[in-house]
Write an enzyme that holds these catalytic residues in place. Structure first.
Site, short mmCIF file in Angstrom:
data_model
loop_
_atom_site.label_atom_id
_atom_site.label_comp_id
_atom_site.label_asym_id
_atom_site.label_seq_id
_atom_site.Cartn_x
_atom_site.Cartn_y
_atom_site.Cartn_z
N THR A 43 0.81 -1.22 0.00
CA THR A 43 0.00 0.00 0.00
C THR A 43 0.84 1.27 0.00
O THR A 43 0.30 2.37 -0.13
CB THR A 43 -0.95 0.02 1.22
OG1 THR A 43 -0.17 -0.10 2.41
CG2 THR A 43 -1.95 -1.12 1.15
N VAL A 95 6.11 2.84 -3.10
CA VAL A 95 6.95 1.94 -3.89
C VAL A 95 6.26 0.60 -4.10
O VAL A 95 6.36 0.00 -5.17
CB VAL A 95 8.33 1.77 -3.24
CG1 VAL A 95 9.17 0.74 -4.00
CG2 VAL A 95 9.07 3.11 -3.19
N SER A 125 -4.50 -2.61 7.12
CA SER A 125 -4.87 -2.59 5.70
C SER A 125 -5.45 -3.92 5.23
O SER A 125 -5.85 -4.02 4.06
CB SER A 125 -3.65 -2.25 4.84
OG SER A 125 -3.18 -0.95 5.11
N ARG A 156 22.21 -2.99 2.37
CA ARG A 156 23.05 -2.38 1.33
C ARG A 156 24.53 -2.35 1.72
O ARG A 156 25.40 -2.34 0.84
CB ARG A 156 22.56 -0.97 1.03
CG ARG A 156 21.18 -0.93 0.38
CD ARG A 156 20.68 0.50 0.26
NE ARG A 156 19.31 0.56 -0.21
CZ ARG A 156 18.53 1.62 -0.11
NH1 ARG A 156 19.01 2.74 0.46
NH2 ARG A 156 17.29 1.60 -0.56
N CYS A 182 17.34 5.57 -3.96
CA CYS A 182 16.64 6.09 -5.14
C CYS A 182 17.40 7.19 -5.87
O CYS A 182 17.08 7.51 -7.02
CB CYS A 182 15.26 6.60 -4.73
SG CYS A 182 15.26 7.72 -3.32
N GLN A 238 15.59 16.18 -3.91
CA GLN A 238 14.79 14.98 -3.73
C GLN A 238 13.34 15.31 -3.36
O GLN A 238 13.08 16.05 -2.41
CB GLN A 238 15.43 14.07 -2.68
CG GLN A 238 16.81 13.59 -3.13
CD GLN A 238 17.54 12.76 -2.09
OE1 GLN A 238 18.71 13.03 -1.82
NE2 GLN A 238 16.89 11.77 -1.50
N SER A 243 8.08 12.31 -2.13
CA SER A 243 7.68 10.90 -2.22
C SER A 243 8.80 9.98 -1.78
O SER A 243 8.55 8.83 -1.42
CB SER A 243 7.23 10.55 -3.63
OG SER A 243 8.24 10.83 -4.58
N LYS A 303 25.03 7.58 2.82
CA LYS A 303 24.52 6.41 2.09
C LYS A 303 24.81 6.53 0.59
O LYS A 303 25.24 5.57 -0.06
CB LYS A 303 23.01 6.27 2.29
CG LYS A 303 22.54 5.79 3.63
CD LYS A 303 21.01 5.81 3.67
CE LYS A 303 20.47 5.58 5.05
NZ LYS A 303 18.98 5.71 5.07
N ARG A 311 15.95 18.35 0.28
CA ARG A 311 14.54 18.00 0.10
C ARG A 311 13.83 19.20 -0.51
O ARG A 311 13.99 20.33 -0.03
CB ARG A 311 13.89 17.64 1.44
CG ARG A 311 12.47 17.14 1.31
CD ARG A 311 12.42 15.74 0.70
NE ARG A 311 12.86 14.72 1.63
CZ ARG A 311 13.09 13.46 1.30
NH1 ARG A 311 12.93 13.07 0.04
NH2 ARG A 311 13.50 12.58 2.20
N HIS A 337 13.13 12.90 -8.67
CA HIS A 337 14.38 13.36 -8.08
C HIS A 337 15.27 13.95 -9.17
O HIS A 337 15.30 13.45 -10.30
CB HIS A 337 15.15 12.20 -7.44
CG HIS A 337 14.57 11.71 -6.14
ND1 HIS A 337 13.49 12.30 -5.52
CD2 HIS A 337 14.95 10.67 -5.34
CE1 HIS A 337 13.23 11.64 -4.39
NE2 HIS A 337 14.10 10.65 -4.27
#
Length: 338
Positions: free
Chosen positions: A13, A16, A42, A101, A132, A159, A162, A216, A237, A244
């Site tokens: 939901t 992504v 949900s 990662r 992303c 960015q 979302s 990161k 942001r 992006h």
């Protein structure tokens, strides 16, 4: 007859998760059964999967022995608890959180860049989907690096909200509405007002003055591309819902200029280049929503330094920046490994 696979999308939901379902349907992924999984509040809700409607079901009741590939799109805490349960079976996990990662035994994959490392997936049965921002960056930098080795990069990211999930999109919408109606804003998801504003603060601030997001990006980019150049990152942001953008300055070890770079990028997979032939020869975030390509424009020489160029990179962070990349990984898995 084409083999079909049982698929689970955990976090179905969310931004992504929904996009992952959309792309699996769009690309006709060979699905036998597909499970849309979300939080307990949900359960029973309906969600679209192509022309079909799925009912949301519970993660705690999911039997991973019945699943071939699980897309984890629900954040690090959910991945930390449930990925080990998934990999204890024969299920392969494609995880979209940051949790795995940094694990040297988990491949961090951008299909256009380092697909050969996918052979390492069965060490833990986990594949990590990169940040992303890192995905479009790597797609754009790799063909250039293949031609002339990169020495260093200076990256500024812009960015969209979302990237912070549905709560980020809701906050931008609510603040914008409240600003006109009530003239006030109360930040909840973000550290400062996001409507009509921007701020260089994504993630936690480290002792060295960089944010966790910036750290990161630098780490993941080097892991994917081979740890041979340094990256300095500033992450911002911006009050954009989806899409992006990245301003990147690239210094090379040998002769490189904008014309050479544009020719290289024009021939690269997954990239659309825009030539500097008029005043509107660039791509903005709103123009890439729903697009699969990484768009590269404003390709120009750095007048302050030889063998250096500047690029403007834009992509849909929910598609190539997240969901599409993971589905491309799954396609490679079923074509060559499963």
């Amino acid at each position: 007859m084409t083999k079909k696979y049982n698929i689970a999308v955990i976090g179905a939901t969310g931004n992504v998760g929904r996009e992952t379902l959309n792309i699996l349907a769009e690309r006709n992924f060979p699905v036998n059964k597909i499970y849309a999984i979300a939080s307990d509040n949900s359960i029973g809700r309906e969600i679209s999967y192509g022309e079909k409607i799925l009912k949301i079901s519970s993660l705690t009741n999911l039997n991973f022995d019945d699943i071939d590939i699980a897309f984890f799109c629900a954040g690090s805490e959910v991945s930390k608890e449930f990925v080990p349960k998934a990999t204890a079976s024969s299920c392969v996990v494609i995880d979209k959180s940051s949790l795995f990662r940094v694990d040297n035994q988990v491949p961090l994959i951008v299909p256009e860049v380092n697909l050969s490392t996918l052979t390492e997936f069965n060490t833990k049965n986990i594949i990590a989907n990169p940040n992303c921002i890192v995905i479009p960056l790597a797609v754009a930098l790799k063909p250039l690096d293949n031609e002339i080795k990169i020495k260093r990069v200076v990256i500024s990211t812009y960015q969209s909200v979302s990237g912070a999930g549905k709560a980020g999109m809701d906050e931008l919408y609510d603040q914008t509405k409240s600003k006109y109606v009530f003239g006030e804003n109360d930040p909840k998801k973000f550290p400062k007002q996001i409507t009509f504003n921007l701020f260089p603060h994504i993630g936690d601030l480290n002792k060295d003055g960089y944010t966790s997001e910036e750290a990161k990006i630098a780490f993941e980019l080097n892991k994917i591309m081979g740890n041979h150049f340094k990256a300095s990152v500033t992450s911002v942001r911006v009050p954009v819902f989806i899409g992006h953008s990245i301003s990147v300055n690239i210094e090379f070890n040998d002769k490189m200029d904008a014309n050479i770079a544009e020719e290289i990028l024009q021939d690269a997979d997954g990239i659309v280049t825009i030539s500097n032939n008029n005043d509107l020869a660039y791509i903005s975030p709103v123009e890439v929503v729903g697009e699969d390509a990484v768009y590269v424009s404003r390709i120009r020489n750095d007048v302050s330094k030889p063998n250096a160029i500047n690029l403007w990179i834009t992509c849909d962070n929910l598609r190539k920046g997240a969901a599409l990349n993971s589905v491309q990984i799954a396609e490679e898995l079923i074509n060559n490994y499963l």
